[in-house]
Design a protein around this motif. Structure first.
Motif, PDB file in Angstrom:
ATOM      1  N   UNK A 163     -11.227  13.200 -10.676  1.00 52.85           N
ATOM      2  CA  UNK A 163     -12.070  13.759  -9.626  1.00 52.85           C
ATOM      3  C   UNK A 163     -11.242  14.553  -8.621  1.00 52.85           C
ATOM      4  N   UNK A 164     -10.092  14.036  -8.261  1.00 50.98           N
ATOM      5  CA  UNK A 164      -9.280  14.693  -7.242  1.00 50.98           C
ATOM      6  C   UNK A 164      -8.560  15.930  -7.770  1.00 50.98           C
ATOM      7  N   UNK A 165      -8.600  16.142  -9.071  1.00 49.89           N
ATOM      8  CA  UNK A 165      -8.062  17.380  -9.632  1.00 49.89           C
ATOM      9  C   UNK A 165      -9.067  18.524  -9.546  1.00 49.89           C
ATOM     10  N   UNK A 166     -10.282  18.198  -9.107  1.00 47.52           N
ATOM     11  CA  UNK A 166     -11.357  19.184  -8.975  1.00 47.52           C
ATOM     12  C   UNK A 166     -11.428  19.618  -7.507  1.00 47.52           C
ATOM     13  N   UNK A 167     -11.605  20.909  -7.216  1.00 47.41           N
ATOM     14  CA  UNK A 167     -11.777  21.337  -5.829  1.00 47.41           C
ATOM     15  C   UNK A 167     -12.867  20.525  -5.135  1.00 47.41           C
ATOM     16  N   UNK A 168     -12.603  19.995  -3.937  1.00 46.07           N
ATOM     17  CA  UNK A 168     -13.558  19.095  -3.270  1.00 46.07           C
ATOM     18  C   UNK A 168     -14.959  19.672  -3.124  1.00 46.07           C
ATOM     19  N   UNK A 169     -15.058  20.978  -2.941  1.00 47.12           N
ATOM     20  CA  UNK A 169     -16.386  21.570  -2.748  1.00 47.12           C
ATOM     21  C   UNK A 169     -17.245  21.480  -4.005  1.00 47.12           C
ATOM     22  N   UNK A 170     -16.634  21.259  -5.160  1.00 47.83           N
ATOM     23  CA  UNK A 170     -17.399  21.131  -6.403  1.00 47.83           C
ATOM     24  C   UNK A 170     -17.900  19.707  -6.617  1.00 47.83           C
ATOM     25  N   UNK A 171     -17.317  18.745  -5.917  1.00 52.49           N
ATOM     26  CA  UNK A 171     -17.700  17.331  -6.065  1.00 52.49           C
ATOM     27  C   UNK A 171     -17.934  16.746  -4.674  1.00 52.49           C
ATOM     28  N   UNK A 172     -18.756  17.421  -3.903  1.00 50.74           N
ATOM     29  CA  UNK A 172     -19.021  16.997  -2.528  1.00 50.74           C
ATOM     30  C   UNK A 172     -19.558  15.569  -2.495  1.00 50.74           C
ATOM     31  N   UNK A 173     -18.987  14.751  -1.624  1.00 50.69           N
ATOM     32  CA  UNK A 173     -19.372  13.348  -1.549  1.00 50.69           C
ATOM     33  C   UNK A 173     -18.558  12.447  -2.435  1.00 50.69           C
ATOM     34  N   UNK A 174     -17.698  13.028  -3.245  1.00 55.76           N
ATOM     35  CA  UNK A 174     -16.910  12.231  -4.180  1.00 55.76           C
ATOM     36  C   UNK A 174     -15.981  11.251  -3.504  1.00 55.76           C
ATOM     37  N   UNK A 289     -14.997  20.715 -15.897  1.00 56.76           N
ATOM     38  CA  UNK A 289     -15.456  21.811 -16.754  1.00 56.76           C
ATOM     39  C   UNK A 289     -15.865  23.031 -15.932  1.00 56.76           C
ATOM     40  N   UNK A 290     -16.544  22.791 -14.807  1.00 59.49           N
ATOM     41  CA  UNK A 290     -16.947  23.891 -13.942  1.00 59.49           C
ATOM     42  C   UNK A 290     -15.723  24.592 -13.358  1.00 59.49           C
ATOM     43  N   UNK A 291     -14.730  23.820 -12.986  1.00 55.87           N
ATOM     44  CA  UNK A 291     -13.497  24.404 -12.450  1.00 55.87           C
ATOM     45  C   UNK A 291     -12.830  25.295 -13.495  1.00 55.87           C
ATOM     46  N   UNK A 292     -12.724  24.823 -14.722  1.00 55.64           N
ATOM     47  CA  UNK A 292     -12.086  25.614 -15.776  1.00 55.64           C
ATOM     48  C   UNK A 292     -12.826  26.933 -15.981  1.00 55.64           C
ATOM     49  N   UNK A 293     -14.151  26.873 -15.950  1.00 56.14           N
ATOM     50  CA  UNK A 293     -14.940  28.104 -16.109  1.00 56.14           C
ATOM     51  C   UNK A 293     -14.665  29.071 -14.961  1.00 56.14           C
ATOM     52  N   UNK A 294     -14.700  28.577 -13.738  1.00 53.72           N
ATOM     53  CA  UNK A 294     -14.549  29.476 -12.593  1.00 53.72           C
ATOM     54  C   UNK A 294     -13.127  30.017 -12.470  1.00 53.72           C
ATOM     55  N   UNK A 295     -12.176  29.303 -13.005  1.00 56.55           N
ATOM     56  CA  UNK A 295     -10.799  29.793 -12.996  1.00 56.55           C
ATOM     57  C   UNK A 295     -10.515  30.728 -14.174  1.00 56.55           C
ATOM     58  N   UNK A 296     -11.492  30.906 -15.058  1.00 57.14           N
ATOM     59  CA  UNK A 296     -11.309  31.781 -16.203  1.00 57.14           C
ATOM     60  C   UNK A 296     -10.556  31.156 -17.351  1.00 57.14           C
ATOM     61  N   UNK A 297     -10.334  29.865 -17.305  1.00 57.10           N
ATOM     62  CA  UNK A 297      -9.600  29.183 -18.373  1.00 57.10           C
ATOM     63  C   UNK A 297     -10.480  28.934 -19.593  1.00 57.10           C
ATOM     64  N   UNK A 298     -11.781  28.807 -19.368  1.00 58.79           N
ATOM     65  CA  UNK A 298     -12.728  28.637 -20.480  1.00 58.79           C
ATOM     66  C   UNK A 298     -14.067  29.198 -20.024  1.00 58.79           C
ATOM     67  N   UNK A 299     -14.299  30.479 -20.334  1.00 58.21           N
ATOM     68  CA  UNK A 299     -15.498  31.151 -19.846  1.00 58.21           C
ATOM     69  C   UNK A 299     -16.748  30.601 -20.522  1.00 58.21           C
ATOM     70  N   UNK A 300     -17.664  30.061 -19.720  1.00 54.89           N
ATOM     71  CA  UNK A 300     -18.919  29.516 -20.236  1.00 54.89           C
ATOM     72  C   UNK A 300     -19.942  29.549 -19.109  1.00 54.89           C
ATOM     73  N   UNK A 301     -20.786  30.576 -19.075  1.00 57.67           N
ATOM     74  CA  UNK A 301     -21.757  30.706 -17.975  1.00 57.67           C
ATOM     75  C   UNK A 301     -22.665  29.490 -17.802  1.00 57.67           C
TER      76      UNK A 301
END
Length: 325
Positions: A163-174, A289-301
Protein backbone atom coordinates in the motif's frame (compact mmCIF):
# COMPACT_ATOMS: atom_id res chain seq x y z
CA UNK A 1 23.20 -23.94 -20.45
CA UNK A 2 22.81 -20.40 -21.70
CA UNK A 3 19.48 -19.18 -22.99
CA UNK A 4 21.08 -18.71 -26.42
CA UNK A 5 21.69 -22.45 -26.76
CA UNK A 6 18.35 -23.53 -25.29
CA UNK A 7 15.80 -24.68 -27.91
CA UNK A 8 12.55 -22.69 -28.14
CA UNK A 9 9.90 -23.65 -25.60
CA UNK A 10 7.55 -25.22 -28.15
CA UNK A 11 10.34 -27.46 -29.39
CA UNK A 12 11.33 -28.45 -25.86
CA UNK A 13 7.75 -29.30 -24.91
CA UNK A 14 7.16 -31.24 -28.13
CA UNK A 15 10.38 -33.21 -27.74
CA UNK A 16 9.74 -34.06 -24.09
CA UNK A 17 6.10 -35.11 -24.55
CA UNK A 18 7.04 -37.33 -27.50
CA UNK A 19 9.99 -38.93 -25.71
CA UNK A 20 8.27 -39.46 -22.35
CA UNK A 21 4.64 -40.03 -23.31
CA UNK A 22 4.69 -40.85 -27.01
CA UNK A 23 2.54 -37.81 -27.78
CA UNK A 24 2.68 -35.59 -30.85
CA UNK A 25 1.95 -31.89 -30.34
CA UNK A 26 -0.59 -30.64 -32.89
CA UNK A 27 -1.21 -27.14 -31.51
CA UNK A 28 0.69 -24.76 -29.22
CA UNK A 29 -1.13 -21.50 -28.42
CA UNK A 30 -0.91 -18.79 -25.78
CA UNK A 31 -3.63 -18.86 -23.14
CA UNK A 32 -4.67 -15.27 -22.34
CA UNK A 33 -5.22 -13.91 -18.86
CA UNK A 34 -2.28 -15.40 -16.98
CA UNK A 35 -0.20 -13.16 -14.73
CA UNK A 36 2.51 -15.56 -13.62
CA UNK A 37 4.96 -16.60 -16.28
CA UNK A 38 3.84 -17.83 -19.69
CA UNK A 39 0.79 -20.06 -20.11
CA UNK A 40 -0.03 -22.15 -23.18
CA UNK A 41 -2.73 -24.53 -24.33
CA UNK A 42 -1.06 -27.56 -25.88
CA UNK A 43 -3.06 -30.01 -27.96
CA UNK A 44 -1.69 -33.46 -28.77
CA UNK A 45 -2.87 -36.62 -30.44
CA UNK A 46 -3.44 -38.08 -26.97
CA UNK A 47 -5.05 -35.26 -25.01
CA UNK A 48 -4.76 -31.57 -24.19
CA UNK A 49 -2.56 -29.88 -21.61
CA UNK A 50 -1.64 -26.54 -20.08
CA UNK A 51 2.05 -25.59 -20.03
CA UNK A 52 3.35 -22.93 -17.66
CA UNK A 53 6.86 -21.61 -18.22
CA UNK A 54 9.32 -19.06 -16.88
CA UNK A 55 9.57 -16.16 -19.35
CA UNK A 56 12.84 -16.03 -21.27
CA UNK A 57 15.36 -13.94 -19.37
CA UNK A 58 13.33 -13.86 -16.13
CA UNK A 59 14.53 -15.27 -12.84
CA UNK A 60 12.55 -18.22 -11.54
CA UNK A 61 11.44 -16.53 -8.32
CA UNK A 62 8.10 -15.55 -6.83
CA UNK A 63 5.27 -15.81 -9.35
CA UNK A 64 7.74 -17.06 -11.97
CA UNK A 65 8.92 -20.03 -9.88
CA UNK A 66 7.35 -22.79 -11.95
CA UNK A 67 9.07 -25.59 -10.06
CA UNK A 68 7.45 -24.42 -6.83
CA UNK A 69 4.03 -24.45 -8.51
CA UNK A 70 4.66 -27.91 -9.95
CA UNK A 71 5.80 -29.13 -6.53
CA UNK A 72 2.60 -28.13 -4.73
CA UNK A 73 0.39 -29.57 -7.46
CA UNK A 74 2.34 -32.84 -7.31
CA UNK A 75 2.14 -32.90 -3.51
CA UNK A 76 -1.64 -32.52 -3.64
CA UNK A 77 -2.15 -35.25 -6.24
CA UNK A 78 -2.90 -37.91 -3.62
CA UNK A 79 -5.23 -35.72 -1.52
CA UNK A 80 -8.91 -34.85 -1.88
CA UNK A 81 -8.06 -31.30 -2.96
CA UNK A 82 -9.12 -31.02 -6.62
CA UNK A 83 -6.07 -30.00 -8.67
CA UNK A 84 -4.91 -30.62 -12.25
CA UNK A 85 -2.63 -33.62 -12.73
CA UNK A 86 0.98 -32.72 -13.52
CA UNK A 87 2.22 -34.81 -16.44
CA UNK A 88 5.71 -33.42 -17.10
CA UNK A 89 8.28 -31.22 -15.37
CA UNK A 90 11.39 -29.76 -17.02
CA UNK A 91 13.64 -27.91 -14.54
CA UNK A 92 16.14 -26.81 -17.19
CA UNK A 93 16.09 -23.03 -17.42
CA UNK A 94 13.80 -21.50 -18.44
CA UNK A 95 11.80 -24.12 -16.53
CA UNK A 96 8.33 -25.35 -17.44
CA UNK A 97 5.77 -27.92 -16.46
CA UNK A 98 2.73 -29.44 -18.14
CA UNK A 99 -0.56 -30.34 -16.48
CA UNK A 100 -3.82 -31.75 -17.73
CA UNK A 101 -6.30 -29.30 -19.25
CA UNK A 102 -9.38 -29.58 -17.04
CA UNK A 103 -12.73 -28.92 -18.70
CA UNK A 104 -15.06 -26.48 -16.98
CA UNK A 105 -15.62 -22.81 -16.22
CA UNK A 106 -13.62 -20.45 -13.99
CA UNK A 107 -15.45 -17.13 -13.71
CA UNK A 108 -15.67 -14.55 -10.94
CA UNK A 109 -19.42 -13.80 -10.77
CA UNK A 110 -19.07 -10.17 -9.66
CA UNK A 111 -16.24 -9.33 -12.08
CA UNK A 112 -15.94 -11.60 -15.11
CA UNK A 113 -17.78 -12.03 -18.38
CA UNK A 114 -19.92 -13.72 -19.40
CA UNK A 115 -22.08 -13.26 -16.28
CA UNK A 116 -22.80 -16.39 -14.29
CA UNK A 117 -26.44 -17.23 -13.61
CA UNK A 118 -27.15 -15.98 -10.04
CA UNK A 119 -28.31 -19.30 -8.61
CA UNK A 120 -25.30 -21.08 -10.11
CA UNK A 121 -22.93 -18.38 -8.81
CA UNK A 122 -24.37 -18.76 -5.30
CA UNK A 123 -24.09 -22.55 -5.39
CA UNK A 124 -20.48 -22.40 -6.61
CA UNK A 125 -19.55 -19.96 -3.88
CA UNK A 126 -21.03 -22.12 -1.12
CA UNK A 127 -19.33 -25.25 -2.50
CA UNK A 128 -16.01 -23.42 -2.68
CA UNK A 129 -16.35 -22.50 1.00
CA UNK A 130 -17.32 -26.08 1.86
CA UNK A 131 -14.28 -27.67 0.19
CA UNK A 132 -11.73 -25.12 1.41
CA UNK A 133 -11.24 -27.09 4.67
CA UNK A 134 -9.88 -29.97 2.56
CA UNK A 135 -6.98 -27.76 1.54
CA UNK A 136 -6.43 -26.46 5.05
CA UNK A 137 -6.43 -30.02 6.43
CA UNK A 138 -3.44 -31.08 4.28
CA UNK A 139 -0.35 -31.81 6.38
CA UNK A 140 1.82 -28.93 5.23
CA UNK A 141 4.85 -30.32 7.08
CA UNK A 142 5.31 -32.89 4.32
CA UNK A 143 5.39 -30.31 1.54
CA UNK A 144 8.91 -29.31 0.45
CA UNK A 145 9.83 -25.70 -0.15
CA UNK A 146 6.96 -24.25 1.85
CA UNK A 147 9.05 -21.53 3.42
CA UNK A 148 8.35 -19.70 6.64
CA UNK A 149 4.97 -19.60 8.35
CA UNK A 150 3.21 -16.27 7.84
CA UNK A 151 1.36 -14.87 10.87
CA UNK A 152 -1.43 -12.27 10.70
CA UNK A 153 1.19 -9.66 11.64
CA UNK A 154 3.43 -10.84 8.77
CA UNK A 155 0.53 -10.54 6.33
CA UNK A 156 -0.27 -7.03 7.51
CA UNK A 157 3.38 -5.98 7.16
CA UNK A 158 3.48 -7.40 3.64
CA UNK A 159 0.41 -5.49 2.49
CA UNK A 160 1.45 -2.36 4.34
CA UNK A 161 4.56 -2.29 2.14
CA UNK A 162 2.43 -2.75 -0.97
CA UNK A 163 0.00 0.00 0.00
CA UNK A 164 2.75 2.45 0.89
CA UNK A 165 4.41 1.89 -2.47
CA UNK A 166 1.33 3.50 -4.04
CA UNK A 167 1.00 7.32 -4.16
CA UNK A 168 -1.17 8.27 -1.14
CA UNK A 169 -3.70 10.13 -3.28
CA UNK A 170 -4.56 6.85 -5.04
CA UNK A 171 -5.34 5.06 -1.75
CA UNK A 172 -6.88 7.86 0.28
CA UNK A 173 -7.72 6.69 3.79
CA UNK A 174 -5.28 3.82 3.60
CA UNK A 175 -3.11 5.01 6.48
CA UNK A 176 -6.12 5.30 8.80
CA UNK A 177 -7.14 1.76 7.91
CA UNK A 178 -3.60 0.50 8.51
CA UNK A 179 -3.61 2.12 11.94
CA UNK A 180 -6.91 0.44 12.86
CA UNK A 181 -5.64 -2.95 11.72
CA UNK A 182 -2.31 -2.51 13.49
CA UNK A 183 -3.99 -1.64 16.78
CA UNK A 184 -5.64 -5.05 17.15
CA UNK A 185 -3.71 -7.73 15.25
CA UNK A 186 -5.26 -11.11 16.17
CA UNK A 187 -3.27 -13.95 17.63
CA UNK A 188 -2.49 -16.60 15.07
CA UNK A 189 -4.17 -20.00 14.97
CA UNK A 190 -2.60 -23.28 13.86
CA UNK A 191 -1.03 -22.62 10.44
CA UNK A 192 -2.30 -24.37 7.33
CA UNK A 193 -1.53 -24.66 3.64
CA UNK A 194 -3.11 -21.64 1.93
CA UNK A 195 -3.63 -21.13 -1.78
CA UNK A 196 -3.16 -17.36 -1.53
CA UNK A 197 -5.73 -16.34 -4.16
CA UNK A 198 -8.68 -18.58 -3.36
CA UNK A 199 -11.75 -17.40 -5.29
CA UNK A 200 -14.09 -18.64 -7.99
CA UNK A 201 -11.94 -17.11 -10.73
CA UNK A 202 -9.24 -19.63 -9.78
CA UNK A 203 -11.56 -22.63 -9.43
CA UNK A 204 -12.61 -24.59 -12.51
CA UNK A 205 -16.16 -25.76 -11.96
CA UNK A 206 -18.27 -28.37 -13.67
CA UNK A 207 -21.78 -27.13 -12.99
CA UNK A 208 -21.65 -26.10 -9.35
CA UNK A 209 -18.93 -28.55 -8.34
CA UNK A 210 -15.26 -27.52 -8.10
CA UNK A 211 -13.14 -29.81 -10.25
CA UNK A 212 -9.74 -28.06 -10.19
CA UNK A 213 -8.11 -25.36 -8.10
CA UNK A 214 -5.62 -23.52 -10.32
CA UNK A 215 -3.06 -20.65 -10.22
CA UNK A 216 -0.84 -21.69 -7.33
CA UNK A 217 1.87 -19.06 -7.76
CA UNK A 218 1.58 -17.55 -4.25
CA UNK A 219 0.79 -20.55 -2.05
CA UNK A 220 2.24 -20.46 1.44
CA UNK A 221 1.78 -21.65 5.01
CA UNK A 222 -0.28 -19.25 7.06
CA UNK A 223 -3.46 -18.41 8.92
CA UNK A 224 -6.61 -19.94 7.37
CA UNK A 225 -8.58 -16.78 8.17
CA UNK A 226 -6.40 -14.78 5.76
CA UNK A 227 -7.56 -17.07 2.96
CA UNK A 228 -11.20 -16.88 3.98
CA UNK A 229 -11.11 -13.08 4.39
CA UNK A 230 -9.83 -12.73 0.82
CA UNK A 231 -12.55 -15.05 -0.48
CA UNK A 232 -15.24 -12.92 1.18
CA UNK A 233 -14.20 -9.83 -0.81
CA UNK A 234 -15.57 -11.44 -3.97
CA UNK A 235 -18.93 -12.36 -2.45
CA UNK A 236 -20.21 -8.78 -2.62
CA UNK A 237 -20.45 -6.94 -5.93
CA UNK A 238 -20.88 -3.61 -4.14
CA UNK A 239 -17.15 -3.83 -3.34
CA UNK A 240 -16.41 -3.13 -7.02
CA UNK A 241 -18.29 -0.03 -8.22
CA UNK A 242 -17.51 0.79 -11.82
CA UNK A 243 -15.66 -2.46 -12.50
CA UNK A 244 -17.99 -5.18 -11.22
CA UNK A 245 -21.63 -6.06 -10.80
CA UNK A 246 -24.02 -6.97 -8.01
CA UNK A 247 -25.27 -10.56 -8.22
CA UNK A 248 -28.58 -11.28 -6.54
CA UNK A 249 -28.67 -14.08 -4.01
CA UNK A 250 -24.96 -14.52 -3.32
CA UNK A 251 -24.32 -15.91 0.16
CA UNK A 252 -23.44 -13.45 2.90
CA UNK A 253 -20.09 -13.41 4.67
CA UNK A 254 -21.74 -15.18 7.60
CA UNK A 255 -23.18 -17.86 5.34
CA UNK A 256 -19.76 -18.51 3.77
CA UNK A 257 -17.97 -18.72 7.11
CA UNK A 258 -20.66 -21.13 8.31
CA UNK A 259 -20.21 -23.23 5.16
CA UNK A 260 -16.47 -23.31 5.83
CA UNK A 261 -16.77 -24.27 9.50
CA UNK A 262 -19.80 -26.53 9.07
CA UNK A 263 -21.55 -24.80 11.96
CA UNK A 264 -24.30 -22.23 12.39
CA UNK A 265 -21.91 -19.95 14.27
CA UNK A 266 -18.75 -18.37 12.92
CA UNK A 267 -16.41 -20.84 14.65
CA UNK A 268 -13.53 -18.53 13.75
CA UNK A 269 -12.40 -15.68 16.01
CA UNK A 270 -11.69 -12.17 14.74
CA UNK A 271 -13.06 -12.72 11.22
CA UNK A 272 -13.96 -9.03 10.98
CA UNK A 273 -10.24 -8.18 11.08
CA UNK A 274 -9.51 -10.64 8.26
CA UNK A 275 -12.45 -9.39 6.21
CA UNK A 276 -11.01 -5.88 6.49
CA UNK A 277 -7.52 -7.15 5.65
CA UNK A 278 -8.88 -8.76 2.47
CA UNK A 279 -10.29 -5.41 1.38
CA UNK A 280 -7.01 -3.67 2.16
CA UNK A 281 -5.15 -6.21 0.04
CA UNK A 282 -7.43 -5.68 -2.94
CA UNK A 283 -7.19 -1.88 -2.59
CA UNK A 284 -3.38 -2.11 -2.47
CA UNK A 285 -3.24 -4.36 -5.56
CA UNK A 286 -5.57 -2.11 -7.53
CA UNK A 287 -3.64 0.98 -6.42
CA UNK A 288 -0.43 -0.64 -7.62
CA UNK A 289 -1.99 -1.47 -11.00
CA UNK A 290 -3.37 2.05 -11.38
CA UNK A 291 0.03 3.50 -10.54
CA UNK A 292 1.76 1.36 -13.17
CA UNK A 293 -0.75 2.50 -15.79
CA UNK A 294 -0.39 6.19 -14.95
CA UNK A 295 3.39 5.94 -14.94
CA UNK A 296 3.30 4.36 -18.40
CA UNK A 297 4.79 1.09 -17.21
CA UNK A 298 1.74 -0.91 -18.32
CA UNK A 299 -0.73 1.06 -20.42
CA UNK A 300 -4.30 -0.09 -19.73
CA UNK A 301 -7.09 2.52 -19.85
CA UNK A 302 -9.38 0.18 -17.90
CA UNK A 303 -7.27 0.92 -14.83
CA UNK A 304 -8.88 4.38 -14.76
CA UNK A 305 -12.08 2.66 -13.61
CA UNK A 306 -10.43 1.63 -10.33
CA UNK A 307 -10.51 4.75 -8.10
CA UNK A 308 -14.14 4.27 -6.98
CA UNK A 309 -13.51 0.62 -6.14
CA UNK A 310 -10.32 1.44 -4.23
CA UNK A 311 -12.20 4.06 -2.20
CA UNK A 312 -15.08 1.67 -1.55
CA UNK A 313 -12.78 -1.09 -0.32
CA UNK A 314 -10.87 1.21 2.02
CA UNK A 315 -14.03 2.88 3.32
CA UNK A 316 -15.89 -0.36 4.03
CA UNK A 317 -12.85 -1.96 5.65
CA UNK A 318 -12.48 1.12 7.87
CA UNK A 319 -16.17 0.86 8.82
CA UNK A 320 -15.71 -2.80 9.74
CA UNK A 321 -12.75 -1.99 11.96
CA UNK A 322 -14.46 1.00 13.55
CA UNK A 323 -17.35 -1.28 14.44
CA UNK A 324 -14.97 -3.52 16.40
CA UNK A 325 -14.10 -0.72 18.81
Amino acid sequence: MSTHSTPPLQQRVSTRLRATHGLTVTSFATLPGGHSGLTYRVETDGGNFVVKAVPEGQRAIGRHDMMRQAAILSALADTDVPVPRVVEIDPEEPAWFAMELVAGESLEPVLDNPPVRPDLAAARMVRAAEILPRLHAVDHRRIPGAGEVLSPADELRRWTRTLRAVPPELVDGGEKLLALLTDCIPEGVDPVLVHGDYRLGNIIAGGDEPVALIDWEIWSIGDPRVELGWFLVFADGTNFPGVGREVAGLPSAGDLVAAYTGTSGSGLPEMTWFDALGRLKMAAIMGHNLRRHREGRHHDPDQEKLPDTISRLIDTATELMAGKR
